[in-house]
Design an enzyme around this catalytic site. Structure first.
Site, PDB file in Angstrom:
ATOM      1  N   GLY A   1      -6.141   5.058  -8.877  1.00 57.30           N
ATOM      2  CA  GLY A   1      -7.450   5.047  -8.222  1.00 57.30           C
ATOM      3  C   GLY A   1      -8.105   3.691  -8.077  1.00 57.30           C
ATOM      4  O   GLY A   1      -9.325   3.603  -8.024  1.00 57.30           O
ATOM      5  N   SER A   2      -7.304   2.629  -7.948  1.00 59.16           N
ATOM      6  CA  SER A   2      -7.956   1.316  -7.816  1.00 59.16           C
ATOM      7  C   SER A   2      -8.700   1.196  -6.485  1.00 59.16           C
ATOM      8  O   SER A   2      -9.760   0.568  -6.422  1.00 59.16           O
ATOM      9  CB  SER A   2      -6.951   0.171  -7.998  1.00 59.16           C
ATOM     10  OG  SER A   2      -6.107   0.046  -6.889  1.00 59.16           O
ATOM     11  N   ASN A   3      -8.189   1.821  -5.437  1.00 58.71           N
ATOM     12  CA  ASN A   3      -8.923   1.811  -4.166  1.00 58.71           C
ATOM     13  C   ASN A   3     -10.196   2.648  -4.281  1.00 58.71           C
ATOM     14  O   ASN A   3     -11.256   2.239  -3.796  1.00 58.71           O
ATOM     15  CB  ASN A   3      -8.047   2.328  -3.026  1.00 58.71           C
ATOM     16  CG  ASN A   3      -7.170   1.241  -2.440  1.00 58.71           C
ATOM     17  OD1 ASN A   3      -7.659   0.354  -1.756  1.00 58.71           O
ATOM     18  ND2 ASN A   3      -5.872   1.281  -2.749  1.00 58.71           N
TER      19      ASN A   3
ATOM     20  N   LEU B   1      -0.809  11.348  -2.025  1.00 62.37           N
ATOM     21  CA  LEU B   1       0.603  11.335  -1.624  1.00 62.37           C
ATOM     22  C   LEU B   1       1.121  12.648  -1.032  1.00 62.37           C
ATOM     23  O   LEU B   1       2.274  12.723  -0.632  1.00 62.37           O
ATOM     24  CB  LEU B   1       1.478  10.900  -2.807  1.00 62.37           C
ATOM     25  CG  LEU B   1       1.119   9.499  -3.352  1.00 62.37           C
ATOM     26  CD1 LEU B   1       2.059   9.096  -4.478  1.00 62.37           C
ATOM     27  CD2 LEU B   1       1.120   8.434  -2.254  1.00 62.37           C
TER      28      LEU B   1
ATOM     29  N   ILE C   1      -1.108  16.181   4.516  1.00 63.17           N
ATOM     30  CA  ILE C   1      -2.323  16.962   4.787  1.00 63.17           C
ATOM     31  C   ILE C   1      -1.941  18.157   5.668  1.00 63.17           C
ATOM     32  O   ILE C   1      -1.408  17.982   6.765  1.00 63.17           O
ATOM     33  CB  ILE C   1      -3.393  16.087   5.484  1.00 63.17           C
ATOM     34  CG1 ILE C   1      -3.795  14.908   4.584  1.00 63.17           C
ATOM     35  CG2 ILE C   1      -4.616  16.913   5.858  1.00 63.17           C
ATOM     36  CD1 ILE C   1      -4.403  15.287   3.243  1.00 63.17           C
TER      37      ILE C   1
ATOM     38  N   ASN D   1      -6.740   7.352   6.180  1.00 63.91           N
ATOM     39  CA  ASN D   1      -5.753   7.023   5.153  1.00 63.91           C
ATOM     40  C   ASN D   1      -5.545   5.518   5.133  1.00 63.91           C
ATOM     41  O   ASN D   1      -5.685   4.853   6.167  1.00 63.91           O
ATOM     42  CB  ASN D   1      -4.431   7.711   5.490  1.00 63.91           C
ATOM     43  CG  ASN D   1      -3.341   7.418   4.461  1.00 63.91           C
ATOM     44  OD1 ASN D   1      -3.578   7.457   3.253  1.00 63.91           O
ATOM     45  ND2 ASN D   1      -2.148   7.106   4.930  1.00 63.91           N
TER      46      ASN D   1
ATOM     47  N   HIS E   1      -2.514   2.836   4.278  1.00 61.47           N
ATOM     48  CA  HIS E   1      -1.073   2.751   4.044  1.00 61.47           C
ATOM     49  C   HIS E   1      -0.730   1.285   3.756  1.00 61.47           C
ATOM     50  O   HIS E   1      -1.139   0.399   4.517  1.00 61.47           O
ATOM     51  CB  HIS E   1      -0.324   3.253   5.286  1.00 61.47           C
ATOM     52  CG  HIS E   1       1.142   3.379   5.050  1.00 61.47           C
ATOM     53  ND1 HIS E   1       1.692   4.444   4.372  1.00 61.47           N
ATOM     54  CD2 HIS E   1       2.176   2.549   5.354  1.00 61.47           C
ATOM     55  CE1 HIS E   1       2.995   4.266   4.290  1.00 61.47           C
ATOM     56  NE2 HIS E   1       3.319   3.133   4.875  1.00 61.47           N
TER      57      HIS E   1
ATOM     58  N   ASP F   1       1.666   9.414   8.493  1.00 63.40           N
ATOM     59  CA  ASP F   1       1.493   7.998   8.859  1.00 63.40           C
ATOM     60  C   ASP F   1       1.542   7.740  10.367  1.00 63.40           C
ATOM     61  O   ASP F   1       2.040   6.702  10.812  1.00 63.40           O
ATOM     62  CB  ASP F   1       2.571   7.129   8.175  1.00 63.40           C
ATOM     63  CG  ASP F   1       2.505   7.234   6.665  1.00 63.40           C
ATOM     64  OD1 ASP F   1       1.390   7.391   6.136  1.00 63.40           O
ATOM     65  OD2 ASP F   1       3.555   7.158   6.025  1.00 63.40           O
TER      66      ASP F   1
ATOM     67  N   GLU G   1      -5.997  -4.306   0.522  1.00 63.61           N
ATOM     68  CA  GLU G   1      -6.568  -2.954   0.517  1.00 63.61           C
ATOM     69  C   GLU G   1      -7.979  -2.993  -0.068  1.00 63.61           C
ATOM     70  O   GLU G   1      -8.930  -2.464   0.513  1.00 63.61           O
ATOM     71  CB  GLU G   1      -5.694  -2.005  -0.320  1.00 63.61           C
ATOM     72  CG  GLU G   1      -4.275  -1.857   0.198  1.00 63.61           C
ATOM     73  CD  GLU G   1      -3.489  -0.792  -0.553  1.00 63.61           C
ATOM     74  OE1 GLU G   1      -4.041   0.297  -0.790  1.00 63.61           O
ATOM     75  OE2 GLU G   1      -2.327  -1.040  -0.882  1.00 63.61           O
TER      76      GLU G   1
END
Ligand code: GAR
Length: 188
Positions: free
Chosen positions: A12-14, A85, A88, A102, A104, A145, A174
């Site tokens: 969860g760093s983003n 990951l 959807i 999203n 990527h 993607d 990111e």
């Protein structure tokens, strides 16, 4: 108030950067964090920031549209996939057209598709001796993607960089750009 629901699978760093970015906002609220597994670090982050969270059941997520009730209750304006990951499901894409984004960690359409996530991507980029890599922020459609690209930026790679070095350089991009682009999408 615009409500974001974050979907994540990992550390969860983003998500952390997004939470920090909107912490004092009176226009954008991180309403809920939805994890694909009980051990996802992002759940600790939710707790620490007093954001409600839930863990998905894969069968239920793929075979029913129960999650739509939660998303509706959250008055969701934007679903943000921050290292989520699972694919959807179609019912969710249809319920939130151009409202799922999203990130990527590669320059799509290169290095996308099933199995292309996290370290696998940076390893493939290294093996192909690419001169650059980067990030792609895109809307989510029914194909992995593949949705419309909103933003891309790249970083130069040198021969001596390992896959981990590439991953670290891309992650920096990111963290720098994802919150800002989300802001732009919600408040153009
Ligand atoms: C990020 O690098 C994100 O781009 C990637 O997973 C990582 C999650 O890190 N997503 C994908 O590979 C999606 N195909 P985080 O949990 O520290 O944000």
């Amino acid at each position: 108030m615009k409500n974001i629901v974050i979907f994540a699978s990992g550390r969860g760093s983003n998500a952390q950067k997004i939470i920090a970015y909107f912490k004092d906002s009176d226009q954008v609220n991180i309403r809920c964090i939805i994890a694909s597994k009980q051990t996802a670090g992002v759940l600790d982050l939710a707790k620490a920031n007093e954001i409600s969270s839930l863990v998905l059941d894969k069968q239920n997520f793929n075979n029913t549209d129960d999650i739509l009730t939660t998303l509706k209750e959250c008055k969701t304006d934007l679903i943000v996939l921050a290292g989520f990951l699972w694919k959807i499901p179609l019912y969710l894409v249809k319920a939130y057209p151009k409202k799922i984004v999203n990130i990527h960690p590669a320059l799509l359409p290169k290095y996308g598709g099933k199995g292309m996530y996290g370290h696998h991507i940076h390893k493939a980029v290294k093996e192909a001796k690419e001169k650059e890599s980067g990030i792609t922020i895109h809307y989510v459609n029914e194909i992995y993607d593949d949705g419309e690209i909103i933003y891309q930026t790249s970083t130069e790679l040198s021969n001596d960089m390992t896959a981990d070095d590439i991953g670290a350089a891309v992650l920096k991009l990111e963290h720098k750009h994802f919150p800002r682009i989300i802001d732009k999408i919600l408040l153009p």
